[in-house]
Design a protein around this motif. Structure first.
Motif, short mmCIF file in Angstrom:
data_model
loop_
_atom_site.label_atom_id
_atom_site.label_comp_id
_atom_site.label_asym_id
_atom_site.label_seq_id
_atom_site.Cartn_x
_atom_site.Cartn_y
_atom_site.Cartn_z
N UNK A 236 30.63 41.05 61.35
CA UNK A 236 31.43 39.82 61.44
C UNK A 236 32.71 39.95 61.43
N UNK A 237 33.49 39.73 62.40
CA UNK A 237 34.87 39.90 62.76
C UNK A 237 35.56 38.61 63.20
N UNK A 238 36.76 38.21 62.62
CA UNK A 238 37.55 37.11 63.03
C UNK A 238 39.01 37.42 63.20
N UNK A 239 39.39 36.91 64.59
CA UNK A 239 40.96 37.09 64.62
C UNK A 239 41.59 35.88 64.17
N UNK A 240 42.94 36.11 63.65
CA UNK A 240 43.73 35.02 63.25
C UNK A 240 45.24 35.47 63.15
N UNK A 241 45.89 34.48 63.13
CA UNK A 241 47.57 34.65 63.06
C UNK A 241 48.14 34.38 61.85
N UNK A 262 55.27 26.32 64.61
CA UNK A 262 55.48 25.48 65.73
C UNK A 262 55.78 26.16 67.03
N UNK A 263 56.45 27.41 66.92
CA UNK A 263 57.02 28.07 68.21
C UNK A 263 55.85 28.81 68.64
N UNK A 264 54.77 29.00 68.00
CA UNK A 264 53.58 29.93 68.13
C UNK A 264 53.99 31.34 68.19
N UNK A 265 54.70 31.63 67.58
CA UNK A 265 55.05 33.32 67.45
C UNK A 265 54.79 33.77 66.13
N UNK A 266 53.45 34.26 65.88
CA UNK A 266 53.29 34.92 64.65
C UNK A 266 53.82 36.45 64.70
N UNK A 267 54.31 36.71 63.33
CA UNK A 267 54.56 38.02 63.21
C UNK A 267 53.46 39.13 62.95
N UNK A 268 52.30 38.44 62.59
CA UNK A 268 50.95 39.17 62.21
C UNK A 268 49.93 38.24 63.04
N UNK A 352 35.60 53.81 67.78
CA UNK A 352 35.69 52.90 68.84
C UNK A 352 36.53 51.71 68.37
N UNK A 353 37.86 51.44 68.98
CA UNK A 353 38.92 50.55 68.54
C UNK A 353 38.54 49.27 69.10
N UNK A 354 38.52 48.20 68.21
CA UNK A 354 38.39 46.81 68.53
C UNK A 354 39.83 46.18 68.63
N UNK A 355 40.17 45.63 69.64
CA UNK A 355 41.74 45.09 69.79
C UNK A 355 41.41 43.93 70.65
N UNK A 356 42.69 43.06 70.47
CA UNK A 356 42.84 42.05 71.40
C UNK A 356 43.77 42.84 72.60
N UNK A 357 43.48 42.67 73.57
CA UNK A 357 43.86 43.27 74.67
C UNK A 357 45.25 42.90 75.22
N UNK A 358 45.92 41.87 74.46
CA UNK A 358 47.22 41.68 74.62
C UNK A 358 47.59 42.71 73.77
N UNK A 359 48.12 43.81 74.12
CA UNK A 359 48.09 44.91 73.27
C UNK A 359 49.42 44.88 72.36
N UNK A 360 50.39 44.04 72.72
CA UNK A 360 51.39 43.98 71.74
C UNK A 360 50.87 43.73 70.34
N UNK A 361 49.92 42.89 70.49
CA UNK A 361 49.27 42.45 69.18
C UNK A 361 48.73 43.45 68.36
N UNK A 362 48.43 44.53 68.97
CA UNK A 362 47.56 45.75 68.33
C UNK A 362 48.78 46.52 67.91
N UNK A 363 49.78 47.08 68.68
CA UNK A 363 50.86 48.01 68.23
C UNK A 363 51.86 47.36 67.35
N UNK A 364 51.85 46.20 67.42
CA UNK A 364 53.32 45.61 66.76
C UNK A 364 53.01 44.41 65.80
N UNK A 365 51.64 43.96 65.71
CA UNK A 365 51.39 43.01 64.84
C UNK A 365 49.94 43.13 63.92
N UNK A 366 49.17 44.18 64.15
CA UNK A 366 48.26 44.43 63.42
C UNK A 366 46.70 44.24 63.86
#
Length: 385
Positions: A236-241, A262-268, A352-366
């Protein structure tokens, strides 16, 4: 190259003789001059890039007082005193029991909304709003034809009204209208599960995006008549901001930033509530040869997920939770407030790495989780020196 001519029309009074057209000669640009202009343009570009890099890379002087960043510009890493708190990350193996072949019945779920400080990253905490004290909340599991009763209890020490909206509901507000519950009180409703699938639930109390961004989301699985096919492992895995005033990498008690929301710019961007929560000792464990089913949701509240497992191809993907699968998929989109389930067989050992392939979210947001597979090698499938 011959000179080019440009004629200009002049305004004249009646009877005035029209003057001959004025000829403007444009001299061709010679090779030496053209080369000079290109070199100058490149030099200016390099200087501008250096200025931007220096601007982005500026870090604030560390202090115990966290600074806020409410604009779209860069935010500095804040070095507050490192802080620890209990984990709120949901156990990915907490998937409940498969329904099997039983008939429809009444199933009842008690869910409590709890606000608490939890571990967001190394040395950093955050005040989460949760269902049952975890992010995501508990996986609820029923079957088509069941009558599902939801009892929502809001903890007495909460500071907010909370509610629950289940996307599996056919009824006004998904249940949210019946469960706007003040602290210390409770609310209930029932619905009949009419459609099989994997559905998101979340808090739907205004301001709804704030409640979701603080951790209030989960999944409910409605199995078809006869149940789902058996597999060796389910997760069971869920993505969130998470939107904080402090930058990713800051320590201390991080604070919610409504402007960044409101800017839709999460740090994490996280799986199961915290940065890299399902890695290391918390990585999911499988054996070579196991068939694996991942129930994957996207709580949002804003970003679409490009879900991918590095080193695996999904044998089957139930796109957006649809009943019929697609086959042999590398990456699947999960819309905000949507869910899917994917299945694959693990062929060789490794991580095996589970990622969001918008990869800045992996390397820079967790946004990273790991499945660790153990067992024999198979050099016919994969080999590396």
């Amino acid at each position: 190259m011959s000179p080019q001519t440009l004629s200009t029309e002049t305004r004249r009074s009646p009877g005035q003789v029209e003057p001959p057209p004025r000829i403007v000669e444009i001299e061709p640009i010679g090779r030496d001059r053209l080369f000079f202009l290109l070199v100058a343009a490149i030099a200016l570009s390099v200087v501008a890039s250096l200025i931007v890099v220096n601007w982005v890379g500026v870090e604030a002087t560390p202090s115990d007082q966290a600074t806020t960043s409410t604009s779209a510009g860069p935010s500095a890493v804040v070095a507050g005193a490192p802080r620890t708190a209990p984990s709120v990350s949901q156990d990915p193996t907490a998937v409940g029991s498969p329904i099997g072949t039983r008939g429809p019945q009444l199933v009842s779920f008690d869910v409590e909304t709890i606000e608490l400080e939890g571990q967001l990253a190394d040395g950093a905490t955050f005040t989460y709003w949760t269902f049952d004290g975890t992010v995501p909340g508990p996986m609820l599991r029923a079957r088509v034809g069941d009558t599902v009763e939801i009892n929502l209890i809001n903890a007495a020490d909460s500071t907010n009204v909370h509610s629950i909206d289940l996307h599996a509901v056919n009824g006004p507000g998904g249940g949210a209208m019946a469960t706007q519950v003040p602290p210390g009180e409770s609310g209930s409703f029932r619905f009949q599960a009419l459609n099989p699938g994997v559905y998101v639930y979340h808090c739907a109390t205004p301001h709804v995006p704030t409640h979701i961004a603080n951790g209030m989301y989960g999944l409910i699985v409605i199995e078809p008549d006869g149940g789902l096919d058996a597999v060796d492992r389910e997760f069971y895995v869920m993505q969130g901001e998470i939107y904080t005033a402090e930058a990713f990498g800051s320590t201390g008690a991080l604070t919610f930033d409504a402007d960044r929301l409101l800017l839709e710019e999460p740090n994490f961007v996280v799986f199961n509530g915290a940065a890299s929560a399902l890695t290391g000792d918390n990585a999911m464990q499988v054996d070579v040869g196991d068939t694996v089913r991942l129930y994957v949701g996207n709580g949002g509240p804003n970003l679409i997920s490009s879900f991918h497992v590095i080193g695996e191809i999904f044998d089957r993907v139930h796109v957006e939770g649809a009943r019929d699968p697609a086959f042999d998929v590398q990456t699947t989109l999960i819309p905000t407030g949507g869910a899917t389930w994917v299945e694959f067989t693990v062929d060789v050992p490794g991580n095996y790495l589970l990622v969001d392939h918008a990869l800045s979210r992996v390397f820079d947001k967790g946004a990273l989780a790991i499945i660790t597979a153990t067992g024999p090698e198979d050099p016919t499938i994969f080999t590396a020196p």
